[in-house]
Design a protein around this motif. Structure first.
Motif, PDB file in Angstrom:
ATOM      1  N   ILE A 131      54.804  42.041  24.253  1.00 37.10           N
ATOM      2  CA  ILE A 131      54.342  41.679  25.378  1.00 37.10           C
ATOM      3  C   ILE A 131      53.016  40.911  25.085  1.00 37.10           C
ATOM      4  N   GLU A 132      52.597  39.883  26.045  1.00 43.79           N
ATOM      5  CA  GLU A 132      51.547  39.219  25.908  1.00 43.79           C
ATOM      6  C   GLU A 132      50.585  39.637  27.276  1.00 43.79           C
ATOM      7  N   ILE A 133      49.339  40.093  26.870  1.00 46.19           N
ATOM      8  CA  ILE A 133      48.497  40.582  27.736  1.00 46.19           C
ATOM      9  C   ILE A 133      47.277  39.310  28.282  1.00 46.19           C
ATOM     10  N   LEU A 134      47.083  39.109  29.424  1.00 46.10           N
ATOM     11  CA  LEU A 134      46.224  38.259  29.806  1.00 46.10           C
ATOM     12  C   LEU A 134      45.307  38.844  30.649  1.00 46.10           C
ATOM     13  N   PRO A 135      43.811  38.495  30.693  1.00 45.09           N
ATOM     14  CA  PRO A 135      43.428  37.721  29.819  1.00 45.09           C
ATOM     15  C   PRO A 135      43.164  38.562  28.453  1.00 45.09           C
ATOM     16  N   MET A 138      39.620  41.164  26.637  1.00 46.11           N
ATOM     17  CA  MET A 138      39.276  42.401  27.162  1.00 46.11           C
ATOM     18  C   MET A 138      39.483  43.488  26.038  1.00 46.11           C
ATOM     19  N   PRO A 139      38.760  43.757  25.048  1.00 45.68           N
ATOM     20  CA  PRO A 139      39.224  44.563  23.971  1.00 45.68           C
ATOM     21  C   PRO A 139      39.458  46.076  24.613  1.00 45.68           C
ATOM     22  N   LYS A 140      38.460  46.396  25.395  1.00 42.32           N
ATOM     23  CA  LYS A 140      38.812  47.712  25.763  1.00 42.32           C
ATOM     24  C   LYS A 140      40.310  48.056  26.720  1.00 42.32           C
ATOM     25  N   VAL A 141      40.463  47.146  27.670  1.00 41.17           N
ATOM     26  CA  VAL A 141      41.964  47.242  28.268  1.00 41.17           C
ATOM     27  C   VAL A 141      43.207  46.884  27.156  1.00 41.17           C
ATOM     28  N   LEU A 142      42.665  46.141  26.089  1.00 40.11           N
ATOM     29  CA  LEU A 142      43.903  45.757  25.266  1.00 40.11           C
ATOM     30  C   LEU A 142      43.855  47.372  24.460  1.00 40.11           C
ATOM     31  N   ALA A 155      47.452  38.959  22.366  1.00 33.00           N
ATOM     32  CA  ALA A 155      46.298  38.933  23.590  1.00 33.00           C
ATOM     33  C   ALA A 155      46.113  37.301  23.669  1.00 33.00           C
ATOM     34  N   GLY A 156      46.301  36.948  25.078  1.00 37.95           N
ATOM     35  CA  GLY A 156      46.289  35.401  25.186  1.00 37.95           C
ATOM     36  C   GLY A 156      45.440  35.383  26.379  1.00 37.95           C
ATOM     37  N   GLY A 157      44.965  34.185  26.611  1.00 34.61           N
ATOM     38  CA  GLY A 157      44.174  33.715  27.558  1.00 34.61           C
ATOM     39  C   GLY A 157      42.689  33.803  27.456  1.00 34.61           C
ATOM     40  N   LEU A 158      41.678  32.953  27.565  1.00 34.03           N
ATOM     41  CA  LEU A 158      40.318  33.241  27.176  1.00 34.03           C
ATOM     42  C   LEU A 158      40.186  33.903  25.884  1.00 34.03           C
ATOM     43  N   VAL A 159      40.868  33.519  24.872  1.00 33.14           N
ATOM     44  CA  VAL A 159      40.456  34.005  23.668  1.00 33.14           C
ATOM     45  C   VAL A 159      39.755  32.633  23.081  1.00 33.14           C
ATOM     46  N   CYS A 160      38.431  32.787  23.042  1.00 35.74           N
ATOM     47  CA  CYS A 160      37.760  31.400  22.948  1.00 35.74           C
ATOM     48  C   CYS A 160      37.060  31.206  21.612  1.00 35.74           C
ATOM     49  N   ASN A 167      37.793  40.852  18.156  1.00 41.07           N
ATOM     50  CA  ASN A 167      38.007  42.199  18.885  1.00 41.07           C
ATOM     51  C   ASN A 167      39.301  42.345  19.564  1.00 41.07           C
ATOM     52  N   ALA A 168      39.969  41.513  19.887  1.00 40.55           N
ATOM     53  CA  ALA A 168      41.401  41.665  20.378  1.00 40.55           C
ATOM     54  C   ALA A 168      42.201  42.596  19.166  1.00 40.55           C
ATOM     55  N   LEU A 169      42.221  41.916  17.856  1.00 40.44           N
ATOM     56  CA  LEU A 169      43.136  42.229  16.985  1.00 40.44           C
ATOM     57  C   LEU A 169      42.511  43.789  16.772  1.00 40.44           C
ATOM     58  N   ASN A 170      41.250  43.824  16.742  1.00 38.52           N
ATOM     59  CA  ASN A 170      40.807  45.371  16.382  1.00 38.52           C
ATOM     60  C   ASN A 170      40.907  46.303  17.341  1.00 38.52           C
ATOM     61  N   ALA A 171      41.322  45.726  18.423  1.00 36.48           N
ATOM     62  CA  ALA A 171      41.688  46.751  19.714  1.00 36.48           C
ATOM     63  C   ALA A 171      43.228  47.218  19.841  1.00 36.48           C
ATOM     64  N   GLY A 172      44.098  46.512  19.115  1.00 39.21           N
ATOM     65  CA  GLY A 172      45.397  46.819  18.857  1.00 39.21           C
ATOM     66  C   GLY A 172      46.401  45.548  19.104  1.00 39.21           C
ATOM     67  N   ALA A 173      45.767  44.325  19.329  1.00 40.24           N
ATOM     68  CA  ALA A 173      46.662  43.212  19.344  1.00 40.24           C
ATOM     69  C   ALA A 173      47.060  42.891  18.187  1.00 40.24           C
ATOM     70  N   VAL A 174      48.463  42.357  17.955  1.00 43.69           N
ATOM     71  CA  VAL A 174      48.859  42.191  16.470  1.00 43.69           C
ATOM     72  C   VAL A 174      48.776  40.624  16.306  1.00 43.69           C
ATOM     73  N   ALA A 175      48.319  39.959  17.483  1.00 43.27           N
ATOM     74  CA  ALA A 175      48.178  38.391  17.291  1.00 43.27           C
ATOM     75  C   ALA A 175      47.432  38.091  18.465  1.00 43.27           C
ATOM     76  N   VAL A 176      46.847  36.685  18.635  1.00 46.59           N
ATOM     77  CA  VAL A 176      46.228  35.964  19.573  1.00 46.59           C
ATOM     78  C   VAL A 176      46.915  34.730  19.766  1.00 46.59           C
TER      79      VAL A 176
END
Length: 188
Positions: A131-135, A138-142, A155-160, A167-176
């Motif tokens: 799954i791709e989560i947008l935005p 949001m590490p807490k939500v991820l 993690a997609g969208g607004l990864v600036c 933060n996204a990867l540390n929260a549990g995403a495997v990719a951005v």
């Protein structure tokens, strides 16, 4: 190769929205390219350029001009492209993509608690590979999603910047996945 292995090896996904960003992505270190533009006349050529560069191509079918929201578009893409996967917000498109041998990425927008609590239902319908989560900033939500879903998360969208990606990867995403070319150059 499983999609989890692919994402673990290549955690930065170049999302391209026009020919200029595609050309930049083709020259980048990114091995996975999400195509967020195109039409039925040029999608074959776009994917061909990606594959010729030795990269993986994922088509966001909802953003492809000249197609309908019917599963027949997946059959069309199988005939005219060598794409590796399909991205869609629609469960039916993901199911059709998987039936045709594509990787299926279900893109989910998390806007509120209602959309968060509907993830299980949507995933049960689409049976995606990930799954791709947008935005994606949001590490807490991820983290909540990672705890509740047993699928790889992009993690997609607004990864600036580096901070958002880390933060996204540390929260549990495997990719951005991002259109920000500065993030494409990061070594994470």
């Amino acid at each position: 190769m499983s999609i989890l292995s692919l994402l673990n090896q290549h955690p930065i996904i170049a999302a391209v929205k026009d020919t200029e960003s595609l050309n930049t992505a083709l020259q980048s270190e990114c091995k996975i390219i999400s195509v967020l533009y195109g039409n039925i006349c040029n999608i074959g050529t776009i994917v061909q350029k990606i594959k010729k560069a030795g990269k993986f191509a994922f088509i966001h079918v909802d953003l492809l001009d000249g197609t309908s929201n019917q599963e027949i578009v997946i059959n069309f893409l199988k005939l005219v492209t060598d794409a590796d996967g399909i991205i869609s917000t629609k469960a039916s498109m993901i199911k059709a993509a998987k039936a045709q041998g594509f990787y299926g990425i279900h893109r989910l927008f998390l806007l509120d608690s209602i959309s968060f609590h509907s993830i299980d239902k949507q995933v049960a319908q689409s049976k995606p590979d990930c799954i791709e989560i947008l935005p994606g900033c949001m590490p807490k939500v991820l983290g909540w999603v990672a705890e509740s879903v047993n699928l790889p998360i992009i993690a997609g969208g607004l990864v600036c910047d580096r901070e958002d990606a880390t933060n996204a990867l540390n929260a549990g995403a495997v990719a951005v996945s991002t259109t920000n070319t500065g993030v494409w150059q990061l070594k994470l």
